[in-house]
Enzyme design. Sequence first.
Site, PDB file in Angstrom:
ATOM      1  N   GLU A 131      -2.310  -1.807   1.969  1.00 44.19           N
ATOM      2  CA  GLU A 131      -3.904  -1.656   2.735  1.00 44.19           C
ATOM      3  C   GLU A 131      -3.227  -0.865   4.360  1.00 44.19           C
ATOM      4  OE1 GLU A 131      -6.456  -2.949   2.958  1.00 44.19           O
ATOM      5  OE2 GLU A 131      -6.521  -4.738   1.435  1.00 44.19           O
ATOM      6  N   HIS A 190      -6.246   0.993   1.191  1.00 46.06           N
ATOM      7  CA  HIS A 190      -7.406   0.608   1.964  1.00 46.06           C
ATOM      8  C   HIS A 190      -8.532   0.648   1.476  1.00 46.06           C
ATOM      9  CE1 HIS A 190      -9.095  -2.049   4.365  1.00 46.06           C
ATOM     10  NE2 HIS A 190     -10.484  -1.167   5.230  1.00 46.06           N
ATOM     11  N   SER A 236     -13.257  -4.889   3.939  1.00 49.80           N
ATOM     12  CA  SER A 236     -13.292  -4.374   4.659  1.00 49.80           C
ATOM     13  C   SER A 236     -14.210  -5.344   5.745  1.00 49.80           C
ATOM     14  CB  SER A 236     -13.272  -2.709   5.332  1.00 49.80           C
ATOM     15  OG  SER A 236     -12.660  -2.253   6.073  1.00 49.80           O
TER      16      SER A 236
END
Length: 550
Positions: free
Chosen positions: A361, A471, A235
């Site tokens: 995501e 995610h 991330s």
Amino acid sequence: MHAGPWLVVTTFLLTHVVVANPLRRAPPVVTLDSATVTGTQFGRVNRYLGIPFAQSPVGDLRFRRPEPIAPYTESFSALTYGKACPQQDVQLSLPGILGLADSTTDFLTNTAWGVALPDGEDCLTINVVTPASATPALNLPVIVWIYGGGFQIGSSSLYDGGSVVEKSISMGEPVIFWLRASIRLAFGFLASQEVKDAGVANLGLHDQREALRWVQKYIHNFGGDPTKVTIWGESAGAVSVSMHMVANDGDTEGLYRAAVMQSGTPVPVGDVTKAQVHYNNIVENTGCSGESDTLACLRTLDYEVLKGAVDQTPSITGYNTLVLPWLPRTDGTFIREDGQRLVQQGKIANVPYIVGDCDDEGTLFALILNNLTTTSDVRGYLKDVWIPDATPAELDQILALYPADITKGSPFDTQIFNALTPQFKRVAALLGDAAFQAPRRMFLDHSADTQNTWSFLSKRLKATPFLGSFHASDLLNSFGSGDLAEYIIHFTNALDPNGNGITSWPKYTADTRKLMTFQDQLLQPRIITQDNYRQEAIAFLTAVMLAHPI
Ligand SMILES: *[C@@H]1O[C@H](CO)[C@@H](O)[C@H](O)[C@H]1NC(C)=O
């Protein structure tokens, strides 16, 4: 009193008790300059925690580039983590209606979106985890892990990494040094004309760079090889890794030789001055607005006052979600242009890399935006928050390419299920592609043919209600016993993820576009697929966002 009997007793204890219990050894030590650093051993792994790697960025060093640490002269114990860097006031609320498993909720709120405490400005420390057998003569490859959290939250203490080292030992590639350095988060990405003029933009990236220089200088003492460093992040950590690849127009300065990015590549952000409005709000809310030198004023503030003002800027769990105020931006010197434009121009470090995304995501972010329930709400959001400069025709085209049809949204391939609201799956598809899939594909398009690259897609945990393969869900696979961890350990050693007995992972080229796809275990756990889904939609998003950076 004479000491005779005590000496005898002590000698007896040392020779008998210690020998009788072979697991009980002296704690591990490492020499740094003229200091001895004492760590801890647990099983096959040694840990040295909370070592300062730069001067404390407090007082007049606040909002300045990190200063190298002075040579270590005083011995110290490295037994506990240092403070986390200032954690922005971020709250992810997971409504009960989602019906998430406790383990999922726990993972999301404690690791992936975890706020680490205690926090404070005096936070530039590094943690080293090594195989217990490591000695300077071994020269083992080194991994530097950069944590995620939207550049707002996160800390190295949330990612132990002992599991990765353990796994590397079990694989017979006992090679992994796991370093986790803390970086100034929001405090490290302040952005405005003032920040640009003072040359103090992207401090968080400079903190990471300083940690990498520390690795060059000291990792040999722990048994690591400074010429074999892999930088790995997830991330915001992966975005950071990718920004190092384009920083200095792609000059690594010899600080690393390989990269791994889970859910993050350069995103379309503009110049440092584009965050002026947020900077001005901080200046105003701290009473610095009358000052001729606002940065100097901010440096004199009490920490709590400054922290309070930073907390009022948009957070990743607020309505702006991924339109983050504080993140790496173009500063003209270190990051010379929009990261994506640097990628386009081939100004990217020529090192092998692995890059991948989760299939869904965008779902966590769409959850935050669950009051967008009609097409006009979604259009309004794109116009007001996401891409205010987009033309009406561009907005229409985006909405046409990401239709309201719930069977086409994310979580993908879940038919009519998981439609939390009529627009939820659409928003999730759009945000996931805009922030993750499109930038990843673009990154590969421009570099896969000039260097060795491998790409993956994680479809594990697809059955998670409403969130699908959300995610950060791939973190569960890259830590501990996961197969992604195995590939990454091979890669760290041999610059190729392929190794004994595991499904062969073909390189990604602009022509073949092969993806290693991780699936749930009841299906085949790993299959090779094509990176050609939503081709037209993703290409269009890439073009629009490049034209209108956030
Ligand atoms: C959704 O909520 C945000 C505030 O959280 C508000 O600004 C926005 O106008 C709302 N949008 C709609 C369509 O209700």
